[in-house]
Scaffold this motif. Structure first.
Motif, PDB file in Angstrom:
ATOM      1  N   PRO A  32     -17.032  -3.518   0.698  1.00 52.71           N
ATOM      2  CA  PRO A  32     -15.923  -4.304   1.044  1.00 52.71           C
ATOM      3  C   PRO A  32     -14.727  -3.807   0.677  1.00 52.71           C
ATOM      4  CG  PRO A  32     -17.002  -5.299  -0.734  1.00 52.71           C
ATOM      5  CD  PRO A  32     -18.038  -4.065  -0.366  1.00 52.71           C
ATOM      6  N   MET A  33     -13.347  -4.193   1.228  1.00 53.04           N
ATOM      7  CA  MET A  33     -11.887  -3.636   0.858  1.00 53.04           C
ATOM      8  C   MET A  33     -11.589  -4.449  -0.321  1.00 53.04           C
ATOM      9  SD  MET A  33     -11.307  -1.050   2.967  1.00 53.04           S
ATOM     10  CE  MET A  33      -9.629  -1.005   2.621  1.00 53.04           C
ATOM     11  N   TYR A  39      -4.981  -8.565   0.984  1.00 58.75           N
ATOM     12  CA  TYR A  39      -3.924  -9.715   0.955  1.00 58.75           C
ATOM     13  C   TYR A  39      -2.619  -8.576   1.221  1.00 58.75           C
ATOM     14  CZ  TYR A  39      -7.266 -12.787  -1.380  1.00 58.75           C
ATOM     15  OH  TYR A  39      -7.976 -13.789  -1.533  1.00 58.75           O
ATOM     16  N   THR A  40      -2.417  -7.615   0.859  1.00 59.30           N
ATOM     17  CA  THR A  40      -1.054  -6.921   1.055  1.00 59.30           C
ATOM     18  C   THR A  40      -0.948  -6.769   2.716  1.00 59.30           C
ATOM     19  OG1 THR A  40      -1.417  -5.880  -0.893  1.00 59.30           O
ATOM     20  CG2 THR A  40       0.113  -4.713   0.578  1.00 59.30           C
TER      21      THR A  40
END
Length: 305
Positions: A32-33, A39-40
């Motif tokens: 997963p990222m 959020y960015t």
């Protein structure tokens, strides 16, 4: 071969579920990222939407969408240019009011005048005097302290206003050297050239040439070749020669003098720009202090011999 139908499983080493893709026994992990990266990304998407709403964004046929704030870079540039014009107007008003000989008393104003004059010099003067104002044969060097009619601010301004040998201007700088072709015998001419060159240490003194010089040249150039600012006669006892200092060049100047010309700038440039140009030329290194001695301002200049 890739196996697209593989069932995802959890990698025993990393504890990460695989994507189900396998190439020659190498499986792809479905990592997963990072949260901060996601959020960015979400923040930039939100900011992009807000920007499109607030500011010009989408190009149309004749203009872009204006945005609810009504801001534009053109209006901001116009405001900045207006402020700059206002500042220049104030500077020009001050320069128009102050006499040029009093300009050095205001160092800040003098610096601004020099800066403005440097810009005007690049547009109007470099064609003859060069980008560094060093001049060339027939075009005076403005960096040294050799001046034909004087090198103070007022004298330089006068020259810029009226020019040198300008027809139609009764107040132009004017000096004439008559041609001596046919006046001297060859021996006399050679003796005179020897004497003229000896004044600056370029030849041995010649008694016969000294007498010819005294009879024909000293009335303008002075007994020792010091020149005359009142008459606009060049100094001959220094190392600065406008048309060359070789024997052939000095001989040619005696027989058929070259007389330079400089356009008058009154009517071409406004008085404030001329004043700034004078300040710049004066600042190049050879400018003189103003001394209120001449009854006629036409007796001073920025041309050199």
């Amino acid at each position: 071969m890739a196996n697209e139908e593989s069932v995802p499983r959890v990698d025993e080493v990393t504890g990460t579920e695989t994507s189900g893709h396998e190439w020659d026994g190498i499986e792809e992990l479905d990592t997963p990222m990072p949260r901060w990266w996601l959020y960015t990304l979400y923040a930039t998407i939100v900011w992009g939407v807000i920007y499109v709403v607030l500011y010009p964004a989408w190009p149309l046929v004749t203009q872009a969408t204006e945005g609810v704030l009504g801001w534009s870079s053109r209006s901001e540039l116009a405001e900045q240019l207006a402020q700059a014009d206002k500042g220049r107007s104030q500077l020009r008003e001050q320069l128009a009011y102050i006499p040029i000989e009093r300009l050095p008393d205001n160092s800040a104003l003098m610096q601004q005048a020099v800066a403005g004059g440097a810009a005007a010099f690049k547009v109007n003067c470099v064609q003859c005097h060069g980008s560094g104002a060093a001049g060339s044969k027939g075009y005076p060097n403005l960096n040294d302290d050799d001046w034909l009619w004087g090198g103070d601010l007022k004298a330089i301004e006068y020259t810029l206003v009226h020019g040198i040998r300008q027809q139609g201007d009764d107040e132009t700088r004017m000096s004439i050297m008559p041609p001596f072709a046919g006046v001297f015998e060859p021996a006399q001419l050679n003796a005179l050239v020897d004497h003229v060159l000896s004044l600056s240490g370029k030849a041995q003194p010649n008694a016969a040439g000294a007498q010819i010089y005294a009879d024909n040249c000293a009335v303008c150039h002075g007994a020792i070749g010091q020149g005359s600012r009142e008459l606009g006669a060049p100094q001959l006892n220094d190392a600065i020669w406008l048309y060359g200092s070789s024997r052939a060049e000095v001989t040619a100047q005696i027989l058929a003098p070259q007389l330079g010309m400089m356009p008058k700038w009154a009517g071409r440039l406004d008085p404030v720009t001329i004043k700034m140009l004078a300040a710049y030329v004066h600042s190049l290194g050879g400018g003189e202090d103003f001394v209120e001695v001449a009854e006629n301002p036409a007796k001073m200049v920025d041309e050199q011999p």
